[in-house]
Write an enzyme that holds these catalytic residues in place. Structure first.
Site, mmCIF file in Angstrom:
data_model
loop_
_atom_site.group_PDB
_atom_site.id
_atom_site.type_symbol
_atom_site.label_atom_id
_atom_site.label_comp_id
_atom_site.label_asym_id
_atom_site.label_seq_id
_atom_site.Cartn_x
_atom_site.Cartn_y
_atom_site.Cartn_z
ATOM 1 N N THR A 1 0.918 -1.413 -0.061
ATOM 2 C CA THR A 1 -0.078 -0.042 -0.243
ATOM 3 C C THR A 1 0.462 0.937 0.085
ATOM 4 O OG1 THR A 1 -2.122 -0.948 1.157
ATOM 5 C CG2 THR A 1 -1.669 1.126 1.445
ATOM 6 N N ASN B 275 -4.790 -10.695 -7.450
ATOM 7 C CA ASN B 275 -4.961 -11.387 -5.791
ATOM 8 C C ASN B 275 -6.428 -12.328 -5.726
ATOM 9 O OD1 ASN B 275 -6.101 -8.182 -6.357
ATOM 10 N ND2 ASN B 275 -6.830 -8.988 -4.478
ATOM 11 N N GLN C 274 1.891 -10.314 -6.080
ATOM 12 C CA GLN C 274 1.245 -11.570 -6.011
ATOM 13 C C GLN C 274 2.155 -12.358 -7.221
ATOM 14 O OE1 GLN C 274 -0.631 -13.330 -4.244
ATOM 15 N NE2 GLN C 274 -2.124 -11.593 -3.257
ATOM 16 N N SER D 290 4.647 -6.707 -1.260
ATOM 17 C CA SER D 290 4.559 -7.333 -0.274
ATOM 18 C C SER D 290 5.533 -8.436 0.301
ATOM 19 C CB SER D 290 3.207 -6.948 0.371
ATOM 20 O OG SER D 290 2.574 -6.787 1.637
ATOM 21 N N HIS E 162 4.723 -10.195 3.030
ATOM 22 C CA HIS E 162 4.188 -11.037 3.362
ATOM 23 C C HIS E 162 3.686 -11.436 2.822
ATOM 24 C CE1 HIS E 162 0.094 -9.667 3.763
ATOM 25 N NE2 HIS E 162 0.517 -8.636 3.633
ATOM 26 N N THR F 23 14.051 5.538 10.192
ATOM 27 C CA THR F 23 14.582 4.326 10.395
ATOM 28 C C THR F 23 14.009 2.941 10.216
ATOM 29 O OG1 THR F 23 14.906 5.388 12.520
ATOM 30 C CG2 THR F 23 15.942 2.940 12.381
ATOM 31 N N CYS G 83 -8.677 -7.748 2.379
ATOM 32 C CA CYS G 83 -8.742 -6.620 2.176
ATOM 33 C C CYS G 83 -10.787 -5.723 2.826
ATOM 34 C CB CYS G 83 -8.238 -5.681 1.784
ATOM 35 S SG CYS G 83 -6.176 -6.121 1.695
#
Length: 655
Positions: free
Chosen positions: A73, A161, A189, A209, A211, A247, A336
C-alpha cells in the site's frame, strides 16, 4: 483435528522459520541503526545493503531504484504520488500530458483509491478511467489501445489476487510503446511465483509486499525504473538515500532477506511444475466433492497457486463455514474486503454471472506447500462435500427431513418455515425473494409439498376456508392483530407453542397466547431468534454471566456431568467438524432451529445445564441470551467460540 490446512496464501502467509530466526538475530545481536557510523551501525548497514543487492538480482532491477518500505500500500501510494507530481510538473511546463488515469478493472482497491486521493489533493482534475477486462480476466488490449493517446498514467497488475490471472505484460507494453504515459505494475502476487526482469521492461514502478511470501507483515519494497520520476512519500531523516525516511525496519529487512535467500538458492520452494500438480489435485478434489462447481478463471492463465470457484446453490459464507469447520482456511476474495458481504468486483468485471460473483471462494497456497499438506487438504475437501451432501445442501442430495420450526434470515428480516416430517408438508411465513431459491431447493431435496406461503402483512394468500390450516399433525391458526397485521399460531394438542408475529409487538399478543408461547418475530431488530411474554418481562440481569472461558467450562463439566454441549453452527458445519470442546460429544442444534428446540428444552422436567458454542461465539451468544430470557437460566456459551477459546477436543461430534 490436530492442525489447520491454510489455503489463503494470497491474503498472507506464515513466516518462514529462517526468516523468524533472522529477525530475532537482528533484534538481539545486530540491533544497530544502519544510519549510525559506529561498528554496530555498520553491521546493520551491511545487512541492509546485502538484502537490497539480493533483491536487485532476483528482480532484475538493473540501475533502477529499490527501496524498502512498509508494504504494497505504501509502495502504491509512493508510485502514484511520484507519477502524478511528474504529470503536474509536465503540464505546468506546457508539455502535452494525457487526461486519463487508467487502471485495470480488476486492480486491488488500493490502486483506484490512491489515484482518486492524490488526484484530488494535487488538484489535477484528471479523469479516472477503468480499463475493462475480458471473460478470461486479462486486460482488454483493444480498449487500452483506444485510450493510450490520452493516458497520463496506467496501472495494471502482474497477477490478480482473487483469480490468480497472470496479466499479458508484454501485450500491455506493446500497446504503451511510444506513449509518454507512466506505468505501474502491482507485483504483490508475483514475487516467488513469476520470473521477473524489471529493468528489461518499460515498467516504471513495481510495489512488493513481504508477507505474501513468508516474510513478516510491515516490510515491502518498491522498484522505480532508472530515470522514472520519483517523489518521496515520507520525508525526514533521509534514510533509504532520501527516498523513504524513517529508521529502517531492520528485523523485517533481515526476515525478507532470508526469504529472498531461500528463493535464490532454488531448493526451499516448490517449482512451478510441482505447484501446478498440487493445484490440479486440489481442483480435481473440489470437482468430485462439489457437483456443478465452476472455476472462475482459466487455470492455464492463472498462477499455479490459486483457484477461484463457485458452486450452484451455495453461498460464499456457506462454503467458507463448512471449510472452516473442517479446518481448511479459504477466503471469499481479497482479504482487505472479505468482511463486506458483496459480490466480487473482480468477477463482475469479468462479466461472470451474478451467482458466481456473489458466491465465489478463493483457495490459494504458497510455494512452501508440500505433498502431505495437499493430500490432507484433498481429504478434508472430500469431507466438506460429504457434510454438505448429508445435510441436503448439494443439488440432488437428500438429507433426513427437517421437522418443526426453522428460521431463515437475510438483511435483518426473518422467514419462518413450519415443517411436518411425517406428512412432508411445509408452510412458509413471510417469504423473502432472496431466500426463494434456497427454500425451493430445500423442499425439493427433502420431498416436501409447499402447503402455504403466508404473510403477516396480508391475508390474501391464506388457502383455507376458515381460520385454521393443517400442516401435517400441527395446525396454524390465523389471528388478526390490529389494522392490517396478522399472526399465525402453531398449535398442537395443547395451547399454541409458537406464534409468528411479523412486525407486531409482543404486548399485542397478550390476550391471544400463553406467557410461554414462543413469539417468532419478522425482524432481527425485534429479536434475533424468539421471545415470549415471560421473556419480555425479564430484566437485563438474567443475561449476566453468560460467558465461559476454557477454565470455567472445564469446571462446569466436572461439576455437572449431565451438562449438554450444543453446537449452534449449521448442520453442514457440524458434520464437517471432528472436534468439540473438551472432547465431549455435542448436540447439533443450528441457530436456525433454536426456536423449534427451545420449546422442548423448556418443557423438560429435567433441565440440565446447556453450553452453546459456535466458531466465533457470535451465534452462541444469541442462543444463550434467548434461552436465558425464556427462563432457562442454566445456559452459557463458550466465549470466543472454537476459534479463540482453544478448547476444541479430538473426539467426533455426536449427530
Amino acid at each position: 483435528m490436530s492442525t489447520e490446512i491454510y489455503l489463503d496464501g494470497n491474503a498472507t502467509t506464515a513466516v518462514l522459520p529462517a526468516a523468524m530466526q533472522a529477525a530475532l538475530h537482528m533484534m538481539g545481536e545486530r540491533y544497530g541503526n544502519p544510519s549510525s557510523t559506529h561498528s554496530t551501525g555498520m553491521k546493520a548497514k551491511a545487512l541492509l545493503d546485502a538484502v537490497r543487492a539480493r533483491a536487485a538480482r532476483l528482480l532484475g532491477t538493473g540501475n533502477g531504484r529499490l527501496m524498502f518500505n512498509s508494504g504494497a500500500t505504501e509502495g502504491i501510494q509512493t508510485a502514484v504520488l511520484s507519477a502524478l507530481c511528474a504529470i503536474r510538473e509536465r503540464r505546468e511546463r506546457g508539455e502535452p500530458v494525457g487526461s486519463l488515469l487508467v487502471y485495470g478493472a480488476t486492480e486491488h482497491k488500493a490502486v483506484p483509491e490512491s489515484l482518486a486521493h492524490w488526484n484530488r489533493l494535487l488538484g489535477l482534475n484528471l479523469t479516472l478511467h477503468k480499463l475493462p477486462v475480458g471473460h478470461d480476466g486479462r486486460h482488454d488490449l483493444a480498449a487500452l489501445r483506444a485510450v493510450v493517446n490520452d493516458a497520463a498514467f496506467v496501472c495494471t497488475m502482474a497477477a490478480n489476487n482473487e483469480t490468480g490471472i497472470v496479466s499479458d505484460i508484454e501485450g500491455i507494453a506493446a500497446v504503451l510503446a511510444g506513449s509518454p504515459a507512466l506505468w505501474m505494475v502491482d507485483c504483490v502476487q508475483a514475487l516467488g511465483k513469476l520470473q521477473l526482469d524489471l529493468a528489461a521492461t518499460r515498467i516504471d514502478y513495481a510495489p512488493f509486499s513481504g508477507h505474501k511470501l513468508y516474510a513478516p507483515k510491515g516490510i515491502g519494497m518498491l522498484y522505480v525504473r532508472e530515470d522514472a520520476p520519483f517523489t518521496p512519500l515520507i520525508m525526514g531523516g533521509g534514510q533509504e538515500s532520501g527516498q523513504r525516511s524513517g529508521t529502517e525496519n531492520m528485523a523485517g529487512v533481515a526476515a525478507l532477506g532470508a526469504v529472498l535467500a531461500a528463493l535464490e538458492d532454488g531448493t526451499t520452494f516448490r517449482t512451478h511444475a510441482q505447484l501446478e500438480q498440487f493445484r490440479n489435485r486440489l481442483a480435481e478434489s473440489l470437482q468430485k466433492a462439489l457437483p456443478g462447481l465452476a472455476f472462475n478463471a482459466p487455470l492455464e492463465l492463472a498462477l499455479p497457486t490459486t483457484l477461484n470457484f463457485s458452486v450452484p446453490g451455495l453461498s460464499s459464507k456457506e462454503l467458507l463455514d463448512v471449510f472452516d469447520a473442517a479446518g481448511v482456511r479459504v477466503s471469499a476474495g481479497s482479504a482487505c474486503s472479505a468482511a463486506k458481504a458483496a459480490p466480487s468486483y473482480v468477477l463482475d468485471a469479468m462479466g461472470l454471472p451474478h451467482w458466481r460473483s456473489s458466491s465465489a471462494v478463493r483457495l490459494s497456497f504458497g510455494p512452501l506447500a508440500d505433498e502431505a499438506m495437499i493430500a490432507d487438504a484433498c481429504q478434508r475437501i472430500a469431507r466438506c462435500g460429504e457434510a454438505l451432501r448429508v445435510s441436503g445442501m448439494l443439488s440432488g442430495a437428500a438429507a433426513a427431513p427437517l421437522d418443526g420450526v426453522v428460521q431463515l434470515s437475510v438483511n435483518g428480516a426473518h422467514t419462518w418455515l413450519v415443517l411436518d416430517a411425517a406428512g412432508l408438508q411445509c408452510a412458509v411465513i413471510d417469504p423473502q425473494a432472496e431466500l426463494a431459491e434456497r427454500i425451493n431447493a430445500l423442499l425439493k431435496a427433502q420431498g416436501y409439498t409447499l402447503a402455504a406461503q403466508l404473510s403477516t402483512r396480508d391475508g390474501s394468500s391464506w388457502p383455507a376456508q376458515d381460520d385454521m390450516l393443517s400442516i401435517g399433525r400441527r395446525k396454524l391458526r390465523r389471528v388478526p392483530i390490529g389494522a392490517r397485521k396478522l399472526a399465525y399460531l402453531l398449535e398442537g394438542a395443547a395451547q399454541a407453542s409458537h406464534a409468528f408475529i411479523g412486525s407486531a409487538q409482543p404486548q399485542d399478543l397478550v390476550r391471544l397466547v400463553g406467557e410461554d408461547t414462543l413469539l417468532c418475530p419478522g425482524q432481527e431488530a425485534c429479536q434475533p431468534c424468539c421471545t415470549s411474554l415471560r421473556a419480555e418481562a425479564q430484566d437485563a440481569s438474567c443475561c449476566s454471566g453468560m460467558e465461559l472461558d476454557s477454565a470455567a467450562l472445564e469446571a462446569l463439566l466436572r461439576q455437572h456431568p449431565d451438562a449438554c454441549l450444543v453446537d449452534v453452527r449449521e448442520a453442514y458445519e457440524h458434520a464437517a467438524d471432528s472436534a468439540a470442546p473438551m472432547g465431549r460429544a455435542a448436540l447439533s442444534v443450528p441457530l436456525s432451529r433454536l426456536a423449534g428446540e427451545a420449546a422442548n428444552w423448556l418443557a423438560s422436567e429435567r433441565q440440565p445445564p446447556l453450553v452453546f458454542f459456535c466458531r466465533s461465539g457470535k451465534r452462541s451468544e444469541k442462543a444463550v441470551e434467548c434461552m436465558r430470557r425464556l427462563g432457562y437460566r442454566a445456559a452459557w456459551h463458550l466465549e470466543g467460540g472454537l476459534a479463540l477459546s482453544g478448547v476444541a477436543g479430538t473426539l467426533a461430534l455426536a449427530a
